[in-house]
Write a protein that holds these residues in place. Structure first.
Motif, PDB file in Angstrom:
ATOM      1  N   MET A   1      27.110 -14.069   7.221  1.00 30.90           N
ATOM      2  CA  MET A   1      25.831 -13.884   6.664  1.00 30.90           C
ATOM      3  C   MET A   1      23.894 -14.202   6.822  1.00 30.90           C
ATOM      4  N   LYS A   2      23.117 -14.290   6.460  1.00 33.53           N
ATOM      5  CA  LYS A   2      22.148 -15.298   6.530  1.00 33.53           C
ATOM      6  C   LYS A   2      21.439 -15.848   5.150  1.00 33.53           C
ATOM      7  N   LYS A   3      21.198 -16.750   4.926  1.00 26.88           N
ATOM      8  CA  LYS A   3      20.939 -16.867   3.799  1.00 26.88           C
ATOM      9  C   LYS A   3      18.747 -16.639   3.518  1.00 26.88           C
ATOM     10  N   THR A   4      18.310 -16.373   2.324  1.00 28.15           N
ATOM     11  CA  THR A   4      17.091 -15.946   1.624  1.00 28.15           C
ATOM     12  C   THR A   4      16.494 -16.799   1.285  1.00 28.15           C
ATOM     13  N   HIS A   5      15.180 -16.728   1.147  1.00 29.58           N
ATOM     14  CA  HIS A   5      14.976 -18.051   0.206  1.00 29.58           C
ATOM     15  C   HIS A   5      14.010 -16.927  -0.605  1.00 29.58           C
ATOM     16  N   GLU A   6      14.302 -15.478  -0.711  1.00 29.69           N
ATOM     17  CA  GLU A   6      13.385 -14.761  -1.634  1.00 29.69           C
ATOM     18  C   GLU A   6      15.045 -14.491  -2.334  1.00 29.69           C
ATOM     19  N   LYS A   7      14.736 -13.655  -4.488  1.00 29.52           N
ATOM     20  CA  LYS A   7      15.298 -13.704  -4.730  1.00 29.52           C
ATOM     21  C   LYS A   7      16.521 -12.231  -4.522  1.00 29.52           C
ATOM     22  N   GLN A   8      17.237 -12.289  -4.926  1.00 29.82           N
ATOM     23  CA  GLN A   8      18.135 -10.888  -4.999  1.00 29.82           C
ATOM     24  C   GLN A   8      18.727 -10.643  -5.943  1.00 29.82           C
ATOM     25  N   TRP A   9      20.258  -9.861  -6.169  1.00 30.44           N
ATOM     26  CA  TRP A   9      20.488  -9.480  -7.267  1.00 30.44           C
ATOM     27  C   TRP A   9      22.355  -9.676  -7.245  1.00 30.44           C
ATOM     28  N   TYR A  10      22.951 -10.885  -8.262  1.00 28.21           N
ATOM     29  CA  TYR A  10      24.172 -10.834  -7.612  1.00 28.21           C
ATOM     30  C   TYR A  10      25.596 -10.468  -8.974  1.00 28.21           C
ATOM     31  N   ILE A  11      26.832 -10.151  -8.470  1.00 28.07           N
ATOM     32  CA  ILE A  11      27.294  -9.564  -9.863  1.00 28.07           C
ATOM     33  C   ILE A  11      28.342 -11.158 -10.317  1.00 28.07           C
ATOM     34  N   LEU A  12      28.097 -11.749 -11.132  1.00 18.47           N
ATOM     35  CA  LEU A  12      29.206 -12.867 -11.346  1.00 18.47           C
ATOM     36  C   LEU A  12      30.130 -12.203 -12.020  1.00 18.47           C
ATOM     37  N   ARG A  13      31.658 -11.915 -12.204  1.00 20.57           N
ATOM     38  CA  ARG A  13      32.215 -12.164 -12.494  1.00 20.57           C
ATOM     39  C   ARG A  13      32.933 -12.839 -13.412  1.00 20.57           C
ATOM     40  N   THR A  14      33.445 -12.907 -15.011  1.00 18.02           N
ATOM     41  CA  THR A  14      33.541 -13.488 -16.065  1.00 18.02           C
ATOM     42  C   THR A  14      34.531 -13.122 -16.991  1.00 18.02           C
ATOM     43  N   VAL A  15      34.739 -14.002 -17.630  1.00 20.47           N
ATOM     44  CA  VAL A  15      36.136 -13.488 -18.668  1.00 20.47           C
ATOM     45  C   VAL A  15      35.566 -12.707 -18.799  1.00 20.47           C
ATOM     46  N   SER A  16      35.826 -11.744 -19.846  1.00 18.13           N
ATOM     47  CA  SER A  16      35.976 -10.268 -20.248  1.00 18.13           C
ATOM     48  C   SER A  16      35.881 -10.620 -21.611  1.00 18.13           C
ATOM     49  N   GLY A  17      34.518 -10.378 -22.714  1.00 11.37           N
ATOM     50  CA  GLY A  17      34.485 -10.489 -23.973  1.00 11.37           C
ATOM     51  C   GLY A  17      33.732 -12.012 -24.160  1.00 11.37           C
ATOM     52  N   LYS A  18      33.399 -12.598 -22.687  1.00 15.67           N
ATOM     53  CA  LYS A  18      32.849 -13.862 -22.592  1.00 15.67           C
ATOM     54  C   LYS A  18      30.909 -13.737 -21.523  1.00 15.67           C
ATOM     55  N   GLU A  19      30.742 -12.756 -22.082  1.00 16.95           N
ATOM     56  CA  GLU A  19      29.877 -12.265 -21.380  1.00 16.95           C
ATOM     57  C   GLU A  19      28.032 -12.562 -21.553  1.00 16.95           C
TER      58      GLU A  19
END
Length: 180
Positions: A1-19
């Motif tokens: 997958m090629k990396k780009t220098h433009e901002k994109q949306w990602y999803i971080l998995r976190t401990v539930s309740g610590k968002e």
């Protein structure tokens, strides 16, 4: 997958309740490390709900996606490592365990923000159906019961038996509750 220098949306998995705590840590790290140009928005989608306790309306926010934080970023190795090391972060959402983070697709982002905007505008998240029996808990007709005839965006049309006659009433969703 090629990396780009433009901002994109990602999803971080976190401990539930610590968002919200993760969001706070990310915002502090942005300032501390000076990586503001690589990170845009950090979002914890919430829905606003109204609960009625002891006859009083209480407004609360409930996290819409427990265990997840959305982040707009230009994902460089330093930024990725910094985000992974924040307390409460489990990992990025990716195709396989330990794999490279996958950005959200354009239609997913549009749908997500449509949902977020819709939730922030809505005052109550109570679901009623036509024909359901409800009890009036606020207003002139407190204590009366009725049947839902029509459901509008913020109001319902009820059929209530008053002095032996069916009477139509139009009430807000916060003035009624389900009969259990």
């Amino acid at each position: 997958m090629k990396k780009t220098h433009e901002k994109q949306w990602y999803i971080l998995r976190t401990v539930s309740g610590k968002e919200n705590q993760v969001k706070y840590y990310i915002e502090n790290e942005i300032q501390h490390l000076g990586i503001k140009e690589n990170i845009g928005k950090v979002l914890v989608p919430v829905k606003k709900i109204i609960q009625i306790r002891n006859g009083k309306k209480i407004k609360k926010e409930k996290i819409y996606y427990p265990g997840y934080v959305l982040i707009e970023t230009c994902l460089k190795s330093q930024v990725e490592q910094t985000l992974k090391n924040i307390p409460g972060v489990i990992s990025f959402l990716s195709e396989k365990k330990g794999g490279h983070p996958i950005p959200m697709r354009k239609y997913e982002v549009n749908r997500m923000f449509g949902i977020v905007n819709e939730l922030s505008e809505r005052n109550a998240s109570v679901s009623f159906i036509r024909g359901e029996k409800v009890k009036i808990i606020d207003g002139t007709f407190v204590g009366f019961s009725g049947t839902i005839e029509k459901i509008h965006e913020e109001k319902v049309s009820l059929s209530v038996l008053i002095f032996g006659r069916k009477t139509p009433l139009y009430l807000s969703l916060t003035q009624i509750e389900k009969i259990i």
